[in-house]
Design a protein around this motif. Sequence first.
Motif, PDB file in Angstrom:
ATOM      1  N   PRO A  67      30.744  13.702-115.236  1.00  0.00           N
ATOM      2  CA  PRO A  67      29.565  12.846-115.059  1.00  0.00           C
ATOM      3  C   PRO A  67      29.413  12.249-113.671  1.00  0.00           C
ATOM      4  O   PRO A  67      28.360  11.708-113.347  1.00  0.00           O
ATOM      5  CB  PRO A  67      29.766  11.749-116.107  1.00  0.00           C
ATOM      6  N   SER A  68      30.463  12.310-112.839  1.00  0.00           N
ATOM      7  CA  SER A  68      30.379  11.740-111.502  1.00  0.00           C
ATOM      8  C   SER A  68      30.708  12.804-110.467  1.00  0.00           C
ATOM      9  O   SER A  68      31.654  13.577-110.634  1.00  0.00           O
ATOM     10  CB  SER A  68      31.354  10.565-111.349  1.00  0.00           C
ATOM     11  N   SER A  69      29.933  12.849-109.388  1.00  0.00           N
ATOM     12  CA  SER A  69      30.149  13.821-108.331  1.00  0.00           C
ATOM     13  C   SER A  69      31.003  13.271-107.191  1.00  0.00           C
ATOM     14  O   SER A  69      31.202  13.937-106.186  1.00  0.00           O
ATOM     15  CB  SER A  69      28.802  14.281-107.764  1.00  0.00           C
ATOM     16  N   SER A  70      31.524  12.045-107.352  1.00  0.00           N
ATOM     17  CA  SER A  70      32.281  11.411-106.271  1.00  0.00           C
ATOM     18  C   SER A  70      33.768  11.281-106.580  1.00  0.00           C
ATOM     19  O   SER A  70      34.505  10.678-105.814  1.00  0.00           O
ATOM     20  CB  SER A  70      31.710  10.023-105.980  1.00  0.00           C
ATOM     21  N   ILE A  71      34.204  11.866-107.690  1.00  0.00           N
ATOM     22  CA  ILE A  71      35.570  11.668-108.142  1.00  0.00           C
ATOM     23  C   ILE A  71      36.445  12.871-107.806  1.00  0.00           C
ATOM     24  O   ILE A  71      36.050  14.023-107.978  1.00  0.00           O
ATOM     25  CB  ILE A  71      35.612  11.421-109.663  1.00  0.00           C
ATOM     26  N   SER A  72      37.633  12.595-107.312  1.00  0.00           N
ATOM     27  CA  SER A  72      38.680  13.597-107.123  1.00  0.00           C
ATOM     28  C   SER A  72      40.010  12.853-107.128  1.00  0.00           C
ATOM     29  O   SER A  72      40.043  11.628-106.989  1.00  0.00           O
ATOM     30  CB  SER A  72      38.483  14.354-105.806  1.00  0.00           C
ATOM     31  N   PRO A  73      41.126  13.551-107.298  1.00  0.00           N
ATOM     32  CA  PRO A  73      42.416  12.865-107.340  1.00  0.00           C
ATOM     33  C   PRO A  73      42.690  12.061-106.071  1.00  0.00           C
ATOM     34  O   PRO A  73      42.534  12.560-104.961  1.00  0.00           O
ATOM     35  CB  PRO A  73      43.414  14.010-107.502  1.00  0.00           C
ATOM     36  N   ALA A  74      43.092  10.826-106.269  1.00  0.00           N
ATOM     37  CA  ALA A  74      43.362   9.904-105.165  1.00  0.00           C
ATOM     38  C   ALA A  74      44.865   9.724-104.988  1.00  0.00           C
ATOM     39  O   ALA A  74      45.662  10.038-105.878  1.00  0.00           O
ATOM     40  CB  ALA A  74      42.708   8.557-105.445  1.00  0.00           C
ATOM     41  N   PHE A  75      45.249   9.217-103.824  1.00  0.00           N
ATOM     42  CA  PHE A  75      46.626   8.818-103.551  1.00  0.00           C
ATOM     43  C   PHE A  75      46.687   7.297-103.546  1.00  0.00           C
ATOM     44  O   PHE A  75      45.834   6.638-102.954  1.00  0.00           O
ATOM     45  CB  PHE A  75      47.079   9.366-102.192  1.00  0.00           C
ATOM     46  N   LYS A  76      47.697   6.737-104.228  1.00  0.00           N
ATOM     47  CA  LYS A  76      47.834   5.290-104.305  1.00  0.00           C
ATOM     48  C   LYS A  76      49.288   4.890-104.087  1.00  0.00           C
ATOM     49  O   LYS A  76      50.200   5.671-104.372  1.00  0.00           O
ATOM     50  CB  LYS A  76      47.384   4.768-105.677  1.00  0.00           C
ATOM     51  N   PHE A  77      49.479   3.675-103.600  1.00  0.00           N
ATOM     52  CA  PHE A  77      50.825   3.114-103.578  1.00  0.00           C
ATOM     53  C   PHE A  77      50.751   1.622-103.846  1.00  0.00           C
ATOM     54  O   PHE A  77      49.813   0.936-103.431  1.00  0.00           O
ATOM     55  CB  PHE A  77      51.560   3.416-102.267  1.00  0.00           C
ATOM     56  N   GLU A  78      51.748   1.131-104.556  1.00  0.00           N
ATOM     57  CA  GLU A  78      51.871  -0.301-104.829  1.00  0.00           C
ATOM     58  C   GLU A  78      52.734  -0.943-103.759  1.00  0.00           C
ATOM     59  O   GLU A  78      53.678  -0.329-103.247  1.00  0.00           O
ATOM     60  CB  GLU A  78      52.488  -0.534-106.203  1.00  0.00           C
ATOM     61  N   VAL A  79      52.416  -2.183-103.428  1.00  0.00           N
ATOM     62  CA  VAL A  79      53.211  -2.923-102.456  1.00  0.00           C
ATOM     63  C   VAL A  79      53.627  -4.270-103.042  1.00  0.00           C
ATOM     64  O   VAL A  79      52.961  -4.822-103.920  1.00  0.00           O
ATOM     65  CB  VAL A  79      52.438  -3.165-101.135  1.00  0.00           C
ATOM     66  N   LEU A  80      54.752  -4.769-102.545  1.00  0.00           N
ATOM     67  CA  LEU A  80      55.230  -6.094-102.919  1.00  0.00           C
ATOM     68  C   LEU A  80      55.807  -6.757-101.679  1.00  0.00           C
ATOM     69  O   LEU A  80      56.751  -6.255-101.071  1.00  0.00           O
ATOM     70  CB  LEU A  80      56.300  -5.998-104.012  1.00  0.00           C
ATOM     71  N   ASP A  81      55.201  -7.869-101.301  1.00  0.00           N
ATOM     72  CA  ASP A  81      55.640  -8.642-100.140  1.00  0.00           C
ATOM     73  C   ASP A  81      56.322  -9.908-100.660  1.00  0.00           C
ATOM     74  O   ASP A  81      55.683 -10.752-101.279  1.00  0.00           O
ATOM     75  CB  ASP A  81      54.439  -8.997 -99.257  1.00  0.00           C
ATOM     76  N   PHE A  82      57.630 -10.021-100.412  1.00  0.00           N
ATOM     77  CA  PHE A  82      58.376 -11.179-100.895  1.00  0.00           C
ATOM     78  C   PHE A  82      58.142 -12.418-100.043  1.00  0.00           C
ATOM     79  O   PHE A  82      58.541 -13.522-100.418  1.00  0.00           O
ATOM     80  CB  PHE A  82      59.874 -10.855-100.940  1.00  0.00           C
ATOM     81  N   THR A  83      57.509 -12.237 -98.885  1.00  0.00           N
ATOM     82  CA  THR A  83      57.165 -13.389 -98.034  1.00  0.00           C
ATOM     83  C   THR A  83      55.674 -13.312 -97.716  1.00  0.00           C
ATOM     84  O   THR A  83      55.287 -13.088 -96.562  1.00  0.00           O
ATOM     85  CB  THR A  83      57.995 -13.387 -96.735  1.00  0.00           C
TER      86      THR A  83
END
Length: 230
Positions: A67-83
Amino acid sequence: LEIVNVTGQGGDLETNAPVGKGVLKMQTTATSDSRSEVVNLGFHGTVGSFISDGALSYNYYQQSGGPSSSISPAFKFEVLDFTPLTGSGYSTFVFEPFYNGGIGAFDIWHSVTLDLSTALFWNTGIYDFDDRGIRMTLAAWDLFFSGSLADALMTSVSFGIGSGTPGQTSYIDGLEFRNSIFSSLSADFDAPAPSQASFLNKTHLAQIRDNNTQANQHKSDHVILFYRFI
């Protein structure tokens, strides 16, 4: 999610499969909160080291008819900043082909190699700032946050179709991720020979599938790969 062999399926899906004939098939259901992702959990270096000495490439095939022409597999990463600079130091940064030159034609394989000096990311909010319409390079995000992002830890990397993208079918293969001396991942989804103990030079400890059978399901479909880096 399903690891499939595309032999005999014809078309570009089979003919130009990037690495062997084993690929990862990703599908979302008709509901808007469905998603399909492959995730690698663990320490993957810092954002600063990824900016200065990181690399990322993958191949995707987006099937037509969604239904959408703008979707394809993306790359993601989670981050955690302790400060953290302020507020929460947790976020997810997302690279989408649609915002980086477009997803290209349907029903053919595409190769993505990130140029981290130009690749645009958006994020889910961090340091009390949340505007998901803004897309910048990681270096620009770090500058925007006064250098605080550089020492944030990358706690996962993933590829796939996020929520809000119902009725999509995609395939990925030939994943390569490196972050300086801290982390190196690769996957081509071809099953190793029975005598092999490693998966693309990484010990493949577990593969867990969640097929939405639990009562408190979140309509997600994850394959989570755990590795010991050698």
